[in-house]
Design an enzyme around this catalytic site. Sequence first.
Site, PDB file in Angstrom:
ATOM      1  N   TYR A 106       0.844  -1.190   0.000  1.00 25.19           N
ATOM      2  CA  TYR A 106       0.000   0.000   0.000  1.00 25.19           C
ATOM      3  C   TYR A 106       0.880   1.241   0.000  1.00 25.19           C
ATOM      4  O   TYR A 106       2.069   1.192   0.327  1.00 25.19           O
ATOM      5  CB  TYR A 106      -0.978   0.015   1.187  1.00 25.19           C
ATOM      6  CG  TYR A 106      -0.358   0.325   2.530  1.00 25.19           C
ATOM      7  CD1 TYR A 106      -0.280   1.634   3.004  1.00 25.19           C
ATOM      8  CD2 TYR A 106       0.148  -0.696   3.335  1.00 25.19           C
ATOM      9  CE1 TYR A 106       0.282   1.910   4.239  1.00 25.19           C
ATOM     10  CE2 TYR A 106       0.702  -0.429   4.566  1.00 25.19           C
ATOM     11  CZ  TYR A 106       0.765   0.881   5.014  1.00 25.19           C
ATOM     12  OH  TYR A 106       1.324   1.153   6.243  1.00 25.19           O
ATOM     13  N   CYS A 107       0.287   2.347  -0.422  1.00 23.19           N
ATOM     14  CA  CYS A 107       0.961   3.649  -0.377  1.00 23.19           C
ATOM     15  C   CYS A 107      -0.074   4.661   0.113  1.00 23.19           C
ATOM     16  O   CYS A 107      -0.914   4.309   0.934  1.00 23.19           O
ATOM     17  CB  CYS A 107       1.542   4.014  -1.746  1.00 23.19           C
ATOM     18  SG  CYS A 107       0.321   4.182  -3.055  1.00 23.19           S
ATOM     19  N   HIS A 108      -0.056   5.872  -0.404  1.00 26.04           N
ATOM     20  CA  HIS A 108      -1.055   6.855   0.021  1.00 26.04           C
ATOM     21  C   HIS A 108      -2.336   6.738  -0.796  1.00 26.04           C
ATOM     22  O   HIS A 108      -3.420   6.641  -0.257  1.00 26.04           O
ATOM     23  CB  HIS A 108      -0.505   8.286  -0.070  1.00 26.04           C
ATOM     24  CG  HIS A 108      -1.529   9.316   0.283  1.00 26.04           C
ATOM     25  ND1 HIS A 108      -1.918   9.541   1.585  1.00 26.04           N
ATOM     26  CD2 HIS A 108      -2.285  10.130  -0.491  1.00 26.04           C
ATOM     27  CE1 HIS A 108      -2.864  10.473   1.589  1.00 26.04           C
ATOM     28  NE2 HIS A 108      -3.098  10.837   0.349  1.00 26.04           N
TER      29      HIS A 108
END
Length: 144
Positions: A106-108
């Site tokens: 995941y990231c932002h």
Amino acid sequence: MQQFFLVAAVICFGMAAIKFLTARMTPNHAPARREAPPEKAPGRRVLSPEEAKRRMEENPALLLLDVRTQEEYDGGHIPGAVCLPNEEITADMPVVFDKDTEILLYCHSGRRSAEALEKLEKMGYTNVSDLGGIAGWPYETTTD
């Protein structure tokens, strides 16, 4: 003779005005085809937050990778996540995982995690999924 110059000046001015106005208009052809955004790209395995949480609970060996920068990670992340910035995911990275380890990224917003998923798959990892962005994560986060 004056009338000739007057007509020529009007024609030149008119052509310049037309050129100016048409340069500011949008082209009359179909726009270039754009790629689908990462979250809609065909074949991309994006898990819902509910599915991701279920997998994390069912598989304690699951590797949860936060591919944001260290500063973003320090500002808040999903408990149990390991920070491995997308830019550091390369074929010669010092950290190596088993190729069949279940990895959840995941990231932002989902853009960097989509890139990381593609990189890991090209490196031979076979069990990689994408949560997308932490921005849509409704569960607990931590700064620990």
